[in-house]
Structures are given as structure tokens and as C-alpha cells.
Write a protein that holds these residues in place. Structure first.
Motif, short mmCIF file in Angstrom:
data_model
loop_
_atom_site.label_atom_id
_atom_site.label_comp_id
_atom_site.label_asym_id
_atom_site.label_seq_id
_atom_site.Cartn_x
_atom_site.Cartn_y
_atom_site.Cartn_z
N ASP A 1 0.90 -1.23 -0.09
CA ASP A 1 0.13 -0.08 -0.12
C ASP A 1 0.84 1.29 -0.06
N GLY A 2 1.93 1.17 -0.84
CA GLY A 2 2.80 2.44 -0.99
C GLY A 2 3.86 2.48 0.14
N LYS A 3 3.83 1.76 1.08
CA LYS A 3 4.97 1.85 2.35
C LYS A 3 5.89 0.89 2.11
N ARG A 4 7.33 0.99 2.26
CA ARG A 4 8.36 0.11 1.97
C ARG A 4 8.45 -0.81 2.95
N VAL A 5 8.79 -1.84 2.50
CA VAL A 5 9.04 -3.08 3.45
C VAL A 5 10.45 -4.08 3.28
N ASN A 6 11.09 -3.30 2.35
CA ASN A 6 12.32 -4.06 2.11
C ASN A 6 13.22 -4.42 3.62
N ALA A 7 13.73 -5.58 3.58
CA ALA A 7 14.42 -6.22 4.73
C ALA A 7 15.65 -6.85 4.36
N THR A 8 15.94 -7.18 2.99
CA THR A 8 17.10 -8.03 2.39
C THR A 8 18.45 -7.26 2.78
N SER A 9 18.73 -5.96 2.63
CA SER A 9 19.80 -5.45 2.74
C SER A 9 20.10 -4.93 4.09
N ALA A 10 18.94 -4.74 5.10
CA ALA A 10 18.94 -4.13 6.15
C ALA A 10 19.46 -5.20 7.19
N MET A 11 19.15 -6.46 7.12
CA MET A 11 19.41 -7.23 8.10
C MET A 11 20.56 -8.30 8.14
N PRO B 1 -0.82 -11.67 4.01
CA PRO B 1 -1.60 -12.74 3.66
C PRO B 1 -2.10 -12.54 2.12
N THR B 2 -2.00 -13.48 1.21
CA THR B 2 -2.38 -13.43 -0.04
C THR B 2 -4.05 -13.27 -0.04
N ASP B 3 -4.69 -13.70 1.02
CA ASP B 3 -6.11 -13.50 0.88
C ASP B 3 -6.58 -12.03 1.04
N GLU B 4 -5.64 -11.31 1.30
CA GLU B 4 -5.94 -9.94 1.55
C GLU B 4 -5.38 -8.90 0.41
N ILE B 5 -4.86 -9.53 -0.62
CA ILE B 5 -4.30 -8.68 -1.71
C ILE B 5 -5.21 -8.71 -2.86
N GLU B 6 -5.44 -7.33 -2.92
CA GLU B 6 -6.60 -6.80 -4.12
C GLU B 6 -5.79 -7.03 -5.58
N ARG B 7 -4.66 -6.52 -5.58
CA ARG B 7 -3.76 -6.79 -6.72
C ARG B 7 -2.31 -6.68 -6.39
N ILE B 8 -1.38 -6.67 -7.27
CA ILE B 8 -0.06 -6.36 -7.22
C ILE B 8 0.46 -5.71 -8.53
N ILE C 1 2.29 -4.08 -3.63
CA ILE C 1 1.10 -4.98 -3.09
C ILE C 1 0.03 -4.10 -2.54
N ILE C 2 -0.94 -4.05 -3.36
CA ILE C 2 -2.26 -3.31 -2.94
C ILE C 2 -3.35 -4.29 -2.09
N THR C 3 -3.68 -3.99 -0.85
CA THR C 3 -4.44 -4.81 -0.06
C THR C 3 -5.77 -4.39 -0.42
N ARG C 4 -6.93 -5.28 -0.04
CA ARG C 4 -8.29 -5.01 -0.02
C ARG C 4 -8.85 -3.88 0.99
N PRO C 5 -9.62 -3.03 0.56
CA PRO C 5 -10.36 -2.09 1.39
C PRO C 5 -11.26 -2.76 2.35
N ILE C 6 -11.73 -2.24 3.24
CA ILE C 6 -12.57 -2.67 4.37
C ILE C 6 -13.99 -2.83 3.68
N GLY C 7 -14.40 -1.91 2.96
CA GLY C 7 -15.75 -1.86 2.43
C GLY C 7 -16.84 -1.70 3.21
N LYS C 8 -18.18 -1.26 2.48
CA LYS C 8 -19.42 -1.07 3.32
C LYS C 8 -20.08 -2.00 3.90
N LYS C 9 -19.65 -3.44 3.71
CA LYS C 9 -20.53 -4.42 3.98
C LYS C 9 -19.56 -5.42 4.88
N TRP C 10 -20.01 -6.33 5.70
CA TRP C 10 -18.93 -7.29 6.33
C TRP C 10 -18.78 -8.32 5.45
N ARG C 11 -17.61 -8.81 5.39
CA ARG C 11 -17.14 -9.75 4.47
C ARG C 11 -16.14 -10.72 5.37
#
Length: 685
Positions: free
Chosen positions: A123-133, A145-152, A174-184
């Protein structure tokens, strides 16, 4: 696109498939495409590329308008096949190849540049770990989790004008799914069982739950997942000396996340995220905790976005096999941007800032040189940097838009650097769009590479090998890239063709090292000797790399029941530092992917996929002698999905249908899993 494919000989021996067979396959596919088009009638109505992307310019726009080369992996793509390691799915996209670290888990390479040059975002926030650790880890693609991925969204080519350091090769967002207006809600369990009983099986379970707490005002989302891949047994044959190369070692990951979304009025939204992850890769343990707070606003002058993010990554094991040397890295960032439409000149301006502070605590390796006065002086190092960026999309005519941009990064140790970009999008007609541009990018040394107090054992031994250290004398890496191509969509067909060229200068390198104490002083980056006599080498700028090639893609929807797709990548990536250009490892020159989805009935779908990698080098000594090459090969998969009810779907399939595989004969080599059987149950409500 069609070249040399390998076939299976007796157990685990790869043999090249005669090229005429692949040619026949390609001709048959082409004939089938022509037959389908003839049956569907003339394709004279343009098909708009309605996919909306956000990564290329910092604002939402249609794919055909985006000033970059972009591929999108959809939610449907993720649901059609098992995705325990996201890098494997990314490897089916044009322009993407996979590296292999010492534990054989793949890393993502864009246009021939290594995984360190691919910026990973959620969602636009960097998560690189390879070179830092630590060097050679594989943790960059499994934080959600792949279940929450809207698209890449995969942006190929330098994007430092917007995202700064680490985006020389491109960006994976990696763009995650929005919460939405109905429970899912959803839940998924799946397993992959190996036909070879010595190979490791896989299991995965995940869930998500999201919905409004107060209608149109407050929403919540909870996600979690656990996956495991057992270690391989004796899948490789012993060599003549009786030694046997190991297969893939065990992998265990667990993830949990929570999101709270607050919408005080129609113009504003505030989102808070908390995530925690634990990853165990062959006994190397990594934990990550992350929090973020984001405000988005829609105002009379335009849109605004402000994001605070912080994460802490704990490497509980360290980086040396057989030792336990924990370290910890933390990153805090504050970034903001505004999108402003300007009527004068028909412009759309994106401007923003980015402030980031990184800190590393490593008592085992941030100690200075043993035997010196500074030894054990401080186990910590940190760095601060800030940036300002601006991009202006100028619509010259209804057909032509030009994007001009620049980012100025100021690094605490390496001063200021500009990353300009110029890109043009021209619609030749309603069906064909011409795209091209020039970009410059830079990448600052990591905390480890740039710290002279950081050191680590190397050269294959913790006692009689060598020692490597960081250096404050190294320079940032810079890259210049050009691309030119077209994108088309007409009737049932869509696709693209893109030529690219990237030149990377001052690549930071540590390959020049040896345990030979007499030979060590002849190396340019030789520092001296430890008290026990081991030679010391520092990181240095020695390498220049040129990567050029071609990316091609095609897709067709001949009917509501059929979806066909294909892509091809030609990559010529070489180290041009010396008198003779040397090929880079794990860069097959030719990569092709074919796929088809068939909706046999309203409840039954069938999918097939074929991926082909040509021969690639897996070891290239700096001398250019005794290079090791791996033969080309092809892998075919077949999967099926049955929607049992509106809420329940059963999926299964056979992966690596023809059981093409091979022995891992050297430590640089890697195994491809043989035939295995996939079964998944997905429930939603």
C-alpha cells in the motif's frame, strides 16, 4: 520467443528438448489464436484498458495512461493457483526473473537487476528487509496474507523520481483490499503434496474478516495466515566424492494484521494499521512489527495524503550458520504528497516529501576491527535522509501527455542526489499507445555497507576464512535507463512490446575476497589482517552493469469462457567492469510464459500454464574462467476450480505435470520441485 526447452531423462537428469518441438507448440498456439479470432468475427472495436493503477505516478489512472511499463497481477490470478512464495508468481510476469540465495528461496529481479534494486511496497509503504538485516536473505515478499491482496502492481524500470533509493530496477506494490461498506470474511486451507516422498510438502491456512462498526464512519479488518514448507530429504544424488547437495530447507511463516479505518466526513479518511510477522527460514528467525497511520483528503484544490510508518525487524538468529548473533533494525518515516490539477496548460502536479530514519543494532558484527582501539566501541549505527519530489503531467493534446519529474534526496553520509525522469505517452489511435522515457536513479549504501564498524566472517569459514567490513569511502550507485515501446488493445486482443536499456554505475561489491593470506594483498579492497591472520576486505565500488532487452505480452478473451495469455522476456545482463563483459548469474536470456483459463461451466474452471527458462549461468568467477551454466527447462501446471456453493470453492491440480527436474550439483545451483498435487478449500461469507 520460442527457443530451447529441457525434458526429463532418467531420474533427475535434465536433457534439452529439441527446439523443433517448441516451435511446433508455438505455431499450434498461433494457429489456435487465429482460429479463435476468425470465429469471433472482425475485431474492429477498440477494447479500453480499464485497469486502474496508482504506482507509476502517485495517483490513480488507467493503465494505458500510466507513464511507465506496468504489469498487474489480479486477485483472480492469486486465487487460481497456490502461492506460498509470492516471488514464484511474480516470476511469471514479463521483465521479472528470479535469483536464488544460499537457501534456494527465490528473490525478485526486475530487468536483470538484483533483488536489492527492487523496491517492495505494501500500500505504498516500503518493506524491504534484505539489505538491512543480513546478506542473502529472502524475506521481502511475504509480509501480507495473499487472501487480503487486491492486486499487485509491478513497475519495471527506475522509479527513484517518486520513491527514491532502492527503486533502480523498479517497484513491486502490493495493494490490499479495502474494508468496504458490508461485512465480509474468508478462510482458506490448502496443501501441496510432493510425488517424491523425499521432497517437502506444503501447508497453508489463512483468514480475513472486515466490515463496518459504524456505517460510513468506522470500519475494522483482521487478517492472519500460517504457511509451512517441510525440508527436503535426500532429493539430490551424491557426487563422486560422496557428498550430497541439500535441497530446500524448512520454511515456516505466520502473519497477523489489524486495520482501523475512520471516515469523519465525505472528504477525509484516516487509516491505522498494525502488523506482526514471524518467519523461520531454515532456522534463521525473523520477526517484524509494523504500525502506520495514514490520512487522505479530497479538497477543492486537489487531493492530499500524509503517512507515518514505523517498523522493527528482529533477526533472532543472525547471519552465520551455526551461530546465534541477534540483530535488530528499525525504520521510522513520515511522507506526504499532494495531487493538484492545474487548468493552465492542462497539467496534473504531484509533489511531496519523505523523511526517513534507519537504525541498526548488531552487537556481534557492529564491533569494529578486532585488535583495534575502536573494537566493541558501539553496537549501533543509524542514518537519516530526507527528500523532496515533484512530477508534472502535461497533456499537450488529447493524444500526447508528457511527464516531467525529479526527486532530490539528501543522505546524511552521501549528500544530495537528483533523480530526474521524463516520459511520454502518445495515443497513435484508439487501440495503440506509444510509450517511452528516460530516467535516472540512485541507491545509497545500506547501513551495513557504509559502516566501517560493521564486519562479518566470510569465505566459507568463521575461523579460517576471511573477514569483510563496511566502508564510508564507497559512493552511491547510479543508474540511467531508457525504454521505448507500445501498448495495444483492440477487439479481443491486448498486449505490449517494450525495449529497455539500463546502465548501472558504481555497483557496490564484495565479491573480491579470498581466504588465501598470501594472495589477499593483491586485491584492491584488501584492508589488512585480523590478529589471527585472516585477511580483511571492504565493500567497494567496482562494478558497472548493463542490462538491455525486450518485453512482450499478449492476452485475448475470445469468448466469455476463455482467457488466453502469453509473455516473453529477452534479457542481456552483463558486468561490464572489466576488459571482458561477464554474464550475471541467474539471468536466463529467454523467459516465456503461456497460460489459458477455461470456464467449462458456471461452476467449473480449468487453467493451464507453461513457463520456460533458457540456459542461465549459476556461477561466474571474476576471472571469467570456469563458469557454471544450468540448462534450460520448461514446467507445465494444470489446475481446476469447482464452486461447490456460492460461499465454498474447491481447487486442485497437478504442478510440474511432466515431472521435469534435475539434481542440484553445486552450492550455487537450485532445485525445481518435481510433480506435486495441490488441493485447496476456500470459503467466503
Amino acid at each position: 520467443m520460442c527457443a530451447h526447452v529441457s525434458s526429463r531423462a532418467p531420474r533427475r537428469a535434465a536433457v534439452a528438448l529439441p527446439s523443433w518441438r517448441l516451435s511446433v507448440l508455438c505455431l499450434a498456439l498461433a494457429a489456435a489464436q487465429g482460429h479463435v479470432q476468425a470465429q469471433s468475427g472482425p475485431a474492429n472495436e477498440p477494447a479500453a484498458l480499464s485497469t486502474v493503477v496508482v504506482t507509476a505516478s502517485g495517483n490513480a489512472q488507467e493503465l494505458r495512461e500510466a507513464p511507465a511499463s506496468i504489469s498487474v497481477i489480479t486477485r483472480e490470478d492469486l486465487q487460481m493457483r497456490p502461492v506460498q512464495e509470492l516471488a514464484e508468481l511474480l516470476g511469471t510476469v514479463e521483465g521479472v526473473t528470479l535469483s536464488r540465495s544460499g537457501n534456494q528461496v527465490p528473490g525478485v529481479q526486475l530487468r536483470g537487476l538484483g533483488s536489492a534494486y527492487t523496491l517492495m511496497l505494501i500500500d505504498g509503504k516500503r518493506v524491504n528487509a534484505t539489505s538491512a538485516m543480513f546478506r542473502g536473505n529472502d524475506y521481502d515478499t511475504g509480509w501480507v496474507p495473499t487472501d487480503e491482496i487486491e492486486r499487485i502492481e509491478i513497475v519495471r524500470g527506475p522509479m527513484s523520481s517518486l520513491y527514491g533509493s532502492d527503486a533502480i530496477g523498479g517497484v513491486v506494490n502490493i495493494i490490499t483490499r479495502p474494508i468496504g461498506k458490508k461485512w465480509r470474511g474468508s478462510a482458506r486451507i490448502e496443501t501441496v503434496v510432493q510425488q517424491d516422498k523425499d521432497a517437502g510438502d506444503s501447508r497453508l491456512a489463512g483468514f480475513s474478516l472486515a466490515g463496518p462498526v459504524v456505517a460510513d464512519t468506522l470500519g475494522v479488518k483482521l487478517t492472519g495466515a500460517y504457511d509451512q514448507r517441510d525440508a527436503d530429504g535426500n532429493i539430490n544424488s551424491p557426487a563422486a566424492n560422496g557428498t550430497r547437495q541439500a535441497g530446500l530447507q524448512h520454511i515456516r511463516n505466520r502473519l497477523f494484521g489489524a486495520q482501523l479505518a475512520f471516515t469523519p466526513d465525505a472528504r477525509q479518511s484516516i487509516t491505522a494499521d498494525v502488523d506482526t510477522s514471524r518467519r523461520d527460514h531454515a532456522g534463521f528467525l525473523m520477526e517484524r512489527d509494523a504500525v502506520s497511520l495514514r490520512h487522505k483528503g479530497q479538497w477543492g484544490f486537489g487531493n492530499s495524503e500524509l503517512t507515518f510508518a514505523a517498523d522493527e525487524i528482529r533477526n533472532l538468529t543472525g547471519m552465520v550458520t551455526g551461530q546465534v548473533n541477534p540483530n535488530k533494525a528499525s525504520t521510522t518515516s513520515l511522507g506526504g504528497k499532494v495531487n493538484i490539477p492545474v487548468r493552465w496548460g492542462n497539467q496534473f502536479i504531484t509533489a511531496g516529501f519523505d523523511i526517513r530514519h534507519e537504525k541498526l543494532r548488531d552487537p556481534a558484527n557492529l564491533r569494529g576491527l578486532p585488535g583495534t582501539a575502536d573494537f566493541n566501541a558501539s553496537p549501533e549505527t543509524s542514518i537519516g535522509q530526507w527528500a523532496l519530489f515533484i512530477e508534472d503531467e502535461i497533456r499537450i493534446t488529447d493524444k500526447l501527455a508528457i511527464t516531467l519529474g525529479n526527486r532530490f534526496d539528501h543522505h546524511e553520509n552521501f549528500g544530495g542526489h537528483n533523480s530526474p525522469r521524463a516520459y511520454a505517452v502518445y495515443h497513435l489511435n484508439d487501440a495503440v499507445t506509444l510509450k517511452g522515457g528516460v530516467s535516472r536513479a540512485f541507491r545509497a549504501p545500506t547501513l551495513l555497507q557504509g559502516s566501517p564498524n560493521w564486519g562479518s566472517v566470510s569465505c566459507g569459514s568463521a575461523t579460517v576464512g576471511c573477514y569483510i567490513v563496511g566502508s564510508n569511502a564507497i559512493k552511491p550507485e547510479t543508474g540511467t535507463s531508457q525504454e521505448l515501446g507500445l501498448q495495444f488493445a483492440r477487439g479481443i486482443h491486448s498486449g505490449g512490446l517494450m525495449f529497455f536499456n539500463t546502465d548501472l554505475k558504481n555497483m557496490i561489491d564484495i565479491t573480491n575476497r579470498t581466504a588465501d593470506r598470501a594472495l589477499a594483498p593483491s586485491y584492491d579492497n584488501f584492508v589488512g589482517y585480523l590478529p589471527d591472520g585472516r585477511p580483511i576486505f571492504r565493500y567497494q565500488n567496482i562494478a558497472s552493469v548493463r542490462s538491455r532487452g525486450l518485453e512482450a505480452s499478449w492476452a485475448a478473451r475470445p469468448s466469455a469462457a476463455w482467457n488466453l495469455r502469453a509473455n516473453y522476456t529477452y534479457t542481456d545482463a552483463k558486468n561490464t567492469s572489466g576488459a571482458i563483459a561477464l554474464p550475471l548469474t541467474y539471468r536466463p536470456r529467454h523467459v516465456a510464459n503461456l497460460g489459458a483459463d477455461w470456464s467449462a461451466t458456471s461452476t467449473l474452471t480449468v487453467s493451464g500454464a507453461l513457463r520456460y527458462h533458457s540456459a542461465q549461468f549459476i556461477s561466474v568467477p571474476s576471472s571469467g574462467q570456469n563458469k557454471v551454466k544450468k540448462a534450460g527447462y520448461a514446467i507445465a501446471d494444470l489446475t481446476m476450480g469447482w464452486r461447490v456453493t456460492e460461499a465454498l470453492t474447491l481447487r486442485g491440480g497437478i504442478l510440474n505435470l511432466t515431472n521435469k527436474t534435475f539434481d542440484r550439483t553445486t552450492s550455487a545451483d537450485f532445485n525445481e520441485d518435481g510433480r506435486r498435487y495441490y488441493l485447496a478449500l476456500h470459503a467466503k461469507f
